[in-house]
Design an enzyme around this catalytic site. Structure first.
Site, mmCIF file in Angstrom:
data_model
loop_
_atom_site.group_PDB
_atom_site.id
_atom_site.type_symbol
_atom_site.label_atom_id
_atom_site.label_comp_id
_atom_site.label_asym_id
_atom_site.label_seq_id
_atom_site.Cartn_x
_atom_site.Cartn_y
_atom_site.Cartn_z
ATOM 1 C CB CYS A 101 13.306 18.966 -9.467
ATOM 2 S SG CYS A 101 11.831 18.898 -11.019
ATOM 3 C CE1 TYR A 135 22.054 24.756 -22.776
ATOM 4 C CE2 TYR A 135 22.066 23.198 -24.940
ATOM 5 C CZ TYR A 135 22.569 23.652 -23.633
ATOM 6 O OH TYR A 135 23.327 22.609 -23.015
#
Length: 119
Positions: free
Chosen positions: A73, A106
């Site tokens: 991350c 998306y």
């Protein structure tokens, strides 16, 4: 062949459960639309906008079974006017699909980020 798959979603709030739910949905859609298993995934990079701090996005992937997949991350740069509360991913996968057959995902408000490739 190694391919990179992009994806993003907008999270409702900076809340642990909201982040986990949004990332779970995103990862699930990437896997389903590209007909992948965790064995096909080489690694995944997650980024989140600086306003999402309640949980690491990679935890959602771990909960989906990505136990042996390298995950990391990072924080997106804080660009003025950027879409808020967005988690992005770039998954490196082993696939025979040609580049034009890779499905980038998306979701929610993040669909506006890449209208050209969002499906």
């Amino acid at each position: 062949m190694v391919r990179a798959i992009r994806g993003a979603t907008q999270i409702d709030s900076n809340d642990r459960e909201a982040i986990l739910a949004g990332v779970t949905e995103l990862v699930g859609e990437v896997m389903e639309r590209n007909r992948l298993t965790t064995d096909d995934v080489i690694s995944v990079i997650f980024t989140s906008t600086p306003d999402l701090t309640a949980e690491f996005p990679a935890l959602a992937a771990r909960k989906l079974g990505f136990h042996d997949v390298p995950l990391i991350c990072a924080s997106e740069i804080d660009v003025p006017g950027a879409l808020p509360r967005v988690v992005r991913l770039m998954a490196h996968v082993d696939t025979d699909r040609p580049r034009q057959d890779v499905h980038h995902v998306y979701l929610r408000g993040a669909a506006a980020l890449r209208v050209d490739i969002a499906q």
